[in-house]
Write a protein that holds these residues in place. Sequence first.
Motif, PDB file in Angstrom:
ATOM      1  N   ASN A 139     -85.755 -65.754  36.312  1.00  0.00           N
ATOM      2  CA  ASN A 139     -87.086 -65.929  35.728  1.00  0.00           C
ATOM      3  C   ASN A 139     -87.507 -64.660  34.971  1.00  0.00           C
ATOM      4  OD1 ASN A 139     -87.688 -64.151  37.752  1.00  0.00           O
ATOM      5  ND2 ASN A 139     -88.921 -65.602  38.963  1.00  0.00           N
ATOM      6  N   GLY A 140     -86.506 -63.800  34.663  1.00  0.00           N
ATOM      7  CA  GLY A 140     -86.787 -62.611  33.887  1.00  0.00           C
ATOM      8  C   GLY A 140     -85.544 -62.192  33.098  1.00  0.00           C
ATOM      9  N   ASP A 141     -85.668 -61.033  32.445  1.00  0.00           N
ATOM     10  CA  ASP A 141     -84.518 -60.543  31.680  1.00  0.00           C
ATOM     11  C   ASP A 141     -83.301 -60.387  32.596  1.00  0.00           C
ATOM     12  OD1 ASP A 141     -86.191 -60.467  29.537  1.00  0.00           O
ATOM     13  OD2 ASP A 141     -86.499 -58.281  29.599  1.00  0.00           O
ATOM     14  N   VAL A 142     -82.146 -60.716  31.990  1.00  0.00           N
ATOM     15  CA  VAL A 142     -80.890 -60.589  32.732  1.00  0.00           C
ATOM     16  C   VAL A 142     -80.039 -59.496  32.048  1.00  0.00           C
ATOM     17  CG1 VAL A 142     -78.786 -61.740  33.494  1.00  0.00           C
ATOM     18  CG2 VAL A 142     -80.990 -63.003  33.466  1.00  0.00           C
ATOM     19  N   THR A 143     -79.671 -58.527  32.812  1.00  0.00           N
ATOM     20  CA  THR A 143     -78.815 -57.440  32.268  1.00  0.00           C
ATOM     21  C   THR A 143     -77.362 -57.760  32.598  1.00  0.00           C
ATOM     22  OG1 THR A 143     -80.574 -55.825  32.500  1.00  0.00           O
ATOM     23  CG2 THR A 143     -78.319 -54.989  32.363  1.00  0.00           C
TER      24      THR A 143
END
Length: 560
Positions: free
Chosen positions: A49-53
């Motif tokens: 549910n957020g940025d994925v690195t």
Amino acid sequence: GANQQVTGQAVDNADNSASATVSGISIDKTPPSLSGAPTTPANSHGWYNGDVTIQWEASDGLSGIDPSTMPADSVITGEGDNLSASASVSDKAGNITTATVGPIKIDRTPPVTTASVPDPFPSGWYAGPVTLTLNALDTLSDVDVTYYSVDNGAPQVYSGPFTFSLGGVHEIRFWSVDNAGNVEDSSAADHVITIKIDNIPPTITGFASPAPNGNGWNNTPVTVTFYCQDNESGIASCPDPVTLSTEGANQSVLGTAKDNAGNTESTTVGGIKIDLTPPVTASDAPPGWTNNAGVTVNLSATDNLSGVAQTYWQLDGGSTQTGTTITVSGEGIHSLTFWSVDNADNVEGAKSAEVKIDRTPPQITLQWPGASISDGQSFYFGDVPPAPTCLASDALSGVNGGCTVSGYGTSIGSYTLIATAADNAGNVSSETIRYTVLPWTLRGFYAPVDMSTGSTLIYNVVKAGSTVPLKFEAFKGNTELTDTAVVVQPPKAQLANCAGGAAADEIEMTATGGTSLRYDTTAGQFIYNWQTPKTGAGRCYLVTVALQDGSSISAYFKLK
């Protein structure tokens, strides 16, 4: 491989040969390996549910990785269910490898949950359990779970429409979580619903005023007032006061209270008894005067509703007494005041009656126009004093009808003269005088007429048409009467039965000698010359001379 060498031999045409070795030859034809992986794992549903690195790792077994081509971490910032990141790396031999990490599923947007409930009453209240339906929507990762809490209590998993029945005012907060772990804001105003349930009827009590008396009755209109209370939704309507002004027993008023949730409760204020009409008391006091020694007066009271509680009376202005039987005694006019009170405390207007007792007979006074008659006195016919009149007086009830005299007479006989008077109480007074009227004395007939004696009848035989002198005397006591008016004229002559001497018929008598009847002062007697009938030889006659007092003498004659 690395560090390879090559030896080369050259042969000329003279077959001279020479060789040389070239070493330090490194050959790398295999591209390096490159892989990437999120620095954090996806949730159990495979979502972020957020940025994925993406962190990249590269290796090369021969020439090694060209450090200048080593990719930095990739950051996936979008949203979707098929996101990816790509990177390239070179080895030192110049072999290039490109790698892609995917699919990466990122959902940054929380789901949207709405609640639906039936419409409440206009007041916003419900009268019973409410079915609550939550609808959650997530267009990407889809909804994982929906929660609700009651009054900020512990979260509960929503599994479908549920019935909420807890009375009172309650807040139900609801939110959902999608498969990416996005949590809906439960503090938002549109994520709370207030449910007001009032499943308890209001209370209503009624009171009648004024309160009844000790007998349970009112004698004025009664107002019933209702008091309503509801501790939850509050009162929507409470009955206005109702005034009962009609007489009657066991009246009641129904009141209904309604709260804002539509719950109703009714109560009846009953047993109201109203009597506005005083009782009515009557007496049987005699309407006029009475001569009883004691008079018992009975009072009778009636009341068609509450009934008679007590009857009161006062006699001649004395103290107030209770009861319905009064004994009155003593001569005079007695004033009786009486009234009754019913069980509703209605007081009858005082009524009055008179009890008039007169036990004393009236006084009688005889009034004689001349001489009076004394009790036991005797008078000869013609000498009785004139009849008296009488006067009566009564000091209490008064004389009823005056005074009357009866029993007076002047004919021969005994008399009881009674003067009577009555008063209005029925007392009768009388004065009694007894007297006797004596007859005159009649003597005769004298010669030439012969008189019968005892049972022996003597017939005087005379020639038809001849004249017979009828001689007789009359005396009032010792006083000889000489007035011809004392003789009833003419004498009577009746045909008689010659055999038995019974009178048969009367004939007209004629007289001779100048007068019908005369008094001979020389002889001292009355003389009536009767001329016998000229015809009718063989007939018999009964000749009678009567005086005014009724005295008479008779003689029988037979014609020849």
